[in-house]
Design a protein around this motif. Structure first.
Motif, PDB file in Angstrom:
ATOM      1  N   THR A  56       0.877  -1.169   0.000  1.00 24.88           N
ATOM      2  CA  THR A  56       0.000   0.000   0.000  1.00 24.88           C
ATOM      3  C   THR A  56       0.914   1.218   0.000  1.00 24.88           C
ATOM      4  OG1 THR A  56      -0.052   0.231   2.404  1.00 24.88           O
ATOM      5  CG2 THR A  56      -1.738  -1.210   1.408  1.00 24.88           C
ATOM      6  N   GLU A  57       0.353   2.374  -0.200  1.00 26.38           N
ATOM      7  CA  GLU A  57       1.162   3.594  -0.171  1.00 26.38           C
ATOM      8  C   GLU A  57       1.818   3.768   1.204  1.00 26.38           C
ATOM      9  OE1 GLU A  57       0.772   8.418  -0.785  1.00 26.38           O
ATOM     10  OE2 GLU A  57      -0.884   7.135  -1.405  1.00 26.38           O
ATOM     11  N   THR A  58       1.075   3.468   2.251  1.00 28.36           N
ATOM     12  CA  THR A  58       1.617   3.595   3.603  1.00 28.36           C
ATOM     13  C   THR A  58       2.793   2.642   3.805  1.00 28.36           C
ATOM     14  OG1 THR A  58      -0.531   4.240   4.469  1.00 28.36           O
ATOM     15  CG2 THR A  58       1.068   3.419   6.072  1.00 28.36           C
ATOM     16  N   LEU A  59       2.640   1.399   3.371  1.00 26.55           N
ATOM     17  CA  LEU A  59       3.733   0.441   3.500  1.00 26.55           C
ATOM     18  C   LEU A  59       4.938   0.878   2.674  1.00 26.55           C
ATOM     19  CD1 LEU A  59       1.977  -3.060   3.487  1.00 26.55           C
ATOM     20  CD2 LEU A  59       2.932  -1.810   5.418  1.00 26.55           C
ATOM     21  N   ASP A  60       4.692   1.366   1.469  1.00 27.77           N
ATOM     22  CA  ASP A  60       5.796   1.845   0.624  1.00 27.77           C
ATOM     23  C   ASP A  60       6.528   3.007   1.286  1.00 27.77           C
ATOM     24  OD1 ASP A  60       5.190  -0.056  -1.290  1.00 27.77           O
ATOM     25  OD2 ASP A  60       4.084   1.335  -2.582  1.00 27.77           O
ATOM     26  N   ASN A  61       5.789   3.935   1.859  1.00 30.29           N
ATOM     27  CA  ASN A  61       6.406   5.075   2.535  1.00 30.29           C
ATOM     28  C   ASN A  61       7.201   4.627   3.772  1.00 30.29           C
ATOM     29  OD1 ASN A  61       5.361   6.863   0.683  1.00 30.29           O
ATOM     30  ND2 ASN A  61       3.586   7.375   1.939  1.00 30.29           N
ATOM     31  N   THR A  62       6.627   3.695   4.514  1.00 31.82           N
ATOM     32  CA  THR A  62       7.314   3.177   5.695  1.00 31.82           C
ATOM     33  C   THR A  62       8.598   2.452   5.292  1.00 31.82           C
ATOM     34  OG1 THR A  62       5.208   2.946   6.852  1.00 31.82           O
ATOM     35  CG2 THR A  62       7.077   1.731   7.763  1.00 31.82           C
ATOM     36  N   LEU A  63       8.522   1.664   4.224  1.00 31.44           N
ATOM     37  CA  LEU A  63       9.697   0.956   3.735  1.00 31.44           C
ATOM     38  C   LEU A  63      10.785   1.939   3.297  1.00 31.44           C
ATOM     39  CD1 LEU A  63      10.727  -1.939   3.255  1.00 31.44           C
ATOM     40  CD2 LEU A  63       9.902  -1.728   0.912  1.00 31.44           C
ATOM     41  N   SER A  64      10.389   2.998   2.628  1.00 25.86           N
ATOM     42  CA  SER A  64      11.359   4.023   2.203  1.00 25.86           C
ATOM     43  C   SER A  64      12.061   4.637   3.406  1.00 25.86           C
ATOM     44  CB  SER A  64      10.670   5.132   1.407  1.00 25.86           C
ATOM     45  OG  SER A  64      10.234   4.638   0.184  1.00 25.86           O
ATOM     46  N   PHE A  65      11.308   4.925   4.457  1.00 27.76           N
ATOM     47  CA  PHE A  65      11.913   5.461   5.672  1.00 27.76           C
ATOM     48  C   PHE A  65      12.862   4.442   6.294  1.00 27.76           C
ATOM     49  CE2 PHE A  65      11.892   5.492  10.314  1.00 27.76           C
ATOM     50  CZ  PHE A  65      12.547   6.694  10.543  1.00 27.76           C
ATOM     51  N   LEU A  66      12.392   3.207   6.436  1.00 31.46           N
ATOM     52  CA  LEU A  66      13.196   2.179   7.092  1.00 31.46           C
ATOM     53  C   LEU A  66      14.486   1.895   6.342  1.00 31.46           C
ATOM     54  CD1 LEU A  66      10.365  -0.254   8.216  1.00 31.46           C
ATOM     55  CD2 LEU A  66      11.810   1.149   9.698  1.00 31.46           C
ATOM     56  N   GLU A  67      14.475   2.017   5.023  1.00 28.81           N
ATOM     57  CA  GLU A  67      15.698   1.802   4.243  1.00 28.81           C
ATOM     58  C   GLU A  67      16.814   2.755   4.675  1.00 28.81           C
ATOM     59  OE1 GLU A  67      14.207   2.048   0.225  1.00 28.81           O
ATOM     60  OE2 GLU A  67      13.954  -0.138   0.130  1.00 28.81           O
ATOM     61  N   ARG A  68      16.451   3.903   5.212  1.00 26.99           N
ATOM     62  CA  ARG A  68      17.443   4.886   5.652  1.00 26.99           C
ATOM     63  C   ARG A  68      17.952   4.615   7.066  1.00 26.99           C
ATOM     64  NH1 ARG A  68      13.375   8.430   3.704  1.00 26.99           N
ATOM     65  NH2 ARG A  68      13.093   9.225   5.811  1.00 26.99           N
ATOM     66  N   VAL A  69      17.214   3.879   7.867  1.00 25.81           N
ATOM     67  CA  VAL A  69      17.585   3.736   9.282  1.00 25.81           C
ATOM     68  C   VAL A  69      17.947   2.319   9.726  1.00 25.81           C
ATOM     69  CG1 VAL A  69      16.245   5.770   9.962  1.00 25.81           C
ATOM     70  CG2 VAL A  69      15.199   3.500  10.107  1.00 25.81           C
ATOM     71  N   VAL A  70      17.723   1.327   8.882  1.00 29.06           N
ATOM     72  CA  VAL A  70      18.011  -0.043   9.313  1.00 29.06           C
ATOM     73  C   VAL A  70      19.509  -0.282   9.438  1.00 29.06           C
ATOM     74  CG1 VAL A  70      15.882  -1.059   8.414  1.00 29.06           C
ATOM     75  CG2 VAL A  70      17.925  -1.006   6.975  1.00 29.06           C
ATOM     76  N   THR A  71      19.865  -1.203  10.302  1.00 27.90           N
ATOM     77  CA  THR A  71      21.259  -1.591  10.483  1.00 27.90           C
ATOM     78  C   THR A  71      21.682  -2.536   9.374  1.00 27.90           C
ATOM     79  OG1 THR A  71      20.981  -1.392  12.871  1.00 27.90           O
ATOM     80  CG2 THR A  71      22.891  -2.630  12.107  1.00 27.90           C
ATOM     81  N   THR A  72      20.781  -3.438   8.995  1.00 30.38           N
ATOM     82  CA  THR A  72      21.076  -4.422   7.954  1.00 30.38           C
ATOM     83  C   THR A  72      19.811  -4.722   7.152  1.00 30.38           C
ATOM     84  OG1 THR A  72      21.911  -6.642   7.472  1.00 30.38           O
ATOM     85  CG2 THR A  72      20.688  -6.378   9.526  1.00 30.38           C
ATOM     86  N   LYS A  73      19.994  -5.052   5.882  1.00 24.54           N
ATOM     87  CA  LYS A  73      18.863  -5.476   5.050  1.00 24.54           C
ATOM     88  C   LYS A  73      18.891  -6.982   4.831  1.00 24.54           C
ATOM     89  CE  LYS A  73      18.406  -1.045   2.776  1.00 24.54           C
ATOM     90  NZ  LYS A  73      18.536  -0.276   1.557  1.00 24.54           N
ATOM     91  N   SER A  74      19.887  -7.645   5.413  1.00 19.26           N
ATOM     92  CA  SER A  74      20.018  -9.091   5.306  1.00 19.26           C
ATOM     93  C   SER A  74      19.068  -9.753   6.301  1.00 19.26           C
ATOM     94  CB  SER A  74      21.462  -9.493   5.617  1.00 19.26           C
ATOM     95  OG  SER A  74      21.533 -10.855   5.975  1.00 19.26           O
ATOM     96  N   LYS A  75      18.224 -10.641   5.804  1.00 21.90           N
ATOM     97  CA  LYS A  75      17.241 -11.297   6.670  1.00 21.90           C
ATOM     98  C   LYS A  75      17.898 -12.105   7.801  1.00 21.90           C
ATOM     99  CE  LYS A  75      12.788 -13.532   6.219  1.00 21.90           C
ATOM    100  NZ  LYS A  75      11.805 -14.057   5.285  1.00 21.90           N
ATOM    101  N   PRO A  76      18.915 -12.925   7.515  1.00 18.90           N
ATOM    102  CA  PRO A  76      19.549 -13.675   8.619  1.00 18.90           C
ATOM    103  C   PRO A  76      20.216 -12.755   9.647  1.00 18.90           C
ATOM    104  CG  PRO A  76      20.152 -14.633   6.502  1.00 18.90           C
ATOM    105  CD  PRO A  76      19.440 -13.357   6.206  1.00 18.90           C
ATOM    106  N   GLU A  77      20.885 -11.708   9.183  1.00 20.70           N
ATOM    107  CA  GLU A  77      21.515 -10.772  10.117  1.00 20.70           C
ATOM    108  C   GLU A  77      20.472 -10.027  10.930  1.00 20.70           C
ATOM    109  OE1 GLU A  77      24.038  -8.291   7.731  1.00 20.70           O
ATOM    110  OE2 GLU A  77      25.633  -9.791   7.658  1.00 20.70           O
TER     111      GLU A  77
END
Length: 160
Positions: A56-77
């Motif tokens: 959804t637009e909300t999920l897309d916006n949240t994902l865009s924000f999280l891409e800037r603040v996450v420590t890792t994008k690797s699922k196992p990590e």
């Protein structure tokens, strides 16, 4: 009161809620709850929703924000970081300033520290200003928790 994605609904209660005093509705935190949803884990959940075609637009916006603040994008990590932070911070006992009683961090404090401590530049003063309930502990006690988060995030990210 709050509506979160993933079909989770929290409703207002008659109880006075105050994050500074760690007073929350019964449905938000349980006394023995040590689960901590980090920004990294939320990123993985939303990414899975998006890949399943449930974006959804909300999920897309949240994902865009999280891409800037996450420590890792690797699922196992991400899974390893989430587990390590939840376990270490939930097992930690800090000495309360007023009576030296050893206390566990509240699940709200665990989640907040895991998400708000970004890098080794984070300080005790900064964290206490963001999470005022931590002021019940002396600075050296808060620093122990701060270092747990910093070290775990450094291990996962290979340094900040």
């Amino acid at each position: 009161f709050h509506h979160f994605t993933f079909d989770i609904m929290y409703t207002a209660t008659d109880e006075a809620e105050n994050a500074n005093e760690l007073q929350f509705g019964k449905e938000l935190f349980k006394e023995d709850d040590n689960y901590c949803l980090t920004n990294d884990a939320l990123y993985q959940l939303i990414l899975a929703k998006q890949q399943a075609g449930s974006a959804t637009e909300t999920l897309d916006n949240t994902l865009s924000f999280l891409e800037r603040v996450v420590t890792t994008k690797s699922k196992p990590e991400c899974a390893a970081l989430n587990i390590e932070l939840a376990e270490k911070l939930s097992e930690l006992r800090l000495e309360r300033r007023m009576d030296s009683k050893l206390l566990k961090l509240h699940p709200y404090e665990v989640a907040s520290m895991a998400n708000l401590i970004k890098d080794e530049e984070s300080t005790v003063d900064e964290i206490v200003s963001l999470i005022p309930s931590l002021s019940r502990f002396p600075d050296d006690q808060v620093e122990v928790a701060l270092n747990i988060v910093i070290e775990a995030k450094q291990r996962v990210s290979g340094g900040f």
